[in-house]
Design an enzyme around this catalytic site. Sequence first.
Site, PDB file in Angstrom:
ATOM      1  CB  SER A 283      28.000  54.601  23.203  1.00 52.57           C
ATOM      2  OG  SER A 283      28.966  55.635  23.478  1.00 52.57           O
TER       3      SER A 283
ATOM      4  CG  HIS B  56      30.303  53.361  27.760  1.00 51.00           C
ATOM      5  ND1 HIS B  56      29.381  54.483  27.514  1.00 51.00           N
ATOM      6  CD2 HIS B  56      30.651  53.430  26.310  1.00 51.00           C
ATOM      7  CE1 HIS B  56      28.907  54.850  26.450  1.00 51.00           C
ATOM      8  NE2 HIS B  56      30.113  54.209  25.746  1.00 51.00           N
TER       9      HIS B  56
ATOM     10  CG  ASP C 112      29.336  55.435  30.742  1.00 50.20           C
ATOM     11  OD1 ASP C 112      30.649  55.890  30.412  1.00 50.20           O
ATOM     12  OD2 ASP C 112      28.502  55.220  29.898  1.00 50.20           O
TER      13      ASP C 112
END
Length: 276
Positions: free
Chosen positions: A146, A255, A222
């Site tokens: 991320s 995620h 996600d």
Amino acid sequence: MTPVSTFKSFDGTLSVHDHDSAVTGTVMRFAVFVPPQAENGPVPVLWYLSGLTCNWSNVMEKGNLQQAVARHGVMVVAPDTSPRGEGVPDDDAYDLGQGAGFYLTATQAPWSQHFAMDRYITGELPDIIAANFPADMSRQGIFGHSMGGHGALTLHLKHPGTYQTCSAFAPIVAPMQVPWGEKAFSAYLGEDRAAWAQYDACELVRQQASSAHILIDQGMADNFLEDQLKPDLFEAACAEAGQKLTLRRQAGYDHSYYFISTFMDDHIAHHAKALG
């Protein structure tokens, strides 16, 4: 360095340390996993950069990391995601301030006094690793998740001779075009978008592709995919620049570290193969 804790895992050693940082002006904490092969000499170094709100513990405790790196004989260093502590600026939101350093050097008050995570990771911390651990600093790779995927991509593209391999899980690839990046860059760098471009993987790869083959895994369930991550933008930029890229779209994955741990072995193997 001040030792914090040490754990044996898969015949290697995970250790956590504090040190006074001249770059951030704070005490910084990091973790290192040293594989058993280091008993016979220096081993390659893989840097893992974590995402928003995270620190060294997320990947070391939930990433399914140690078994793979112990098998391949690779050291992993996990820095923090920002300076922390009393007197360090912060924000009530999770995506700015402590835990959200975005791997850049801030130029705007109040952030500029302490927030310089890119200089810390590329300069000060490697010197500490080289002096205290059996690290072969001629063989380094970088990866992350991320915000940390953003850091891994940008630091690799800026320093391809240092980080010869690169991969990412669900990275922020175009921070200039998404809310997370626009908020952080406005606060840390001001309104000059030319300064922002030096921390945007899409912009950097267009300036100069690397010779590495970049691996990205992206979960298609996600919840940040459409608004914050936009991997298609980096795929297009790589195609335009001639950058070698494998972007794997993983159906059903989100995620979280359930996603990261599922594909961690592939990423370790990707780096180990290229680093020898």
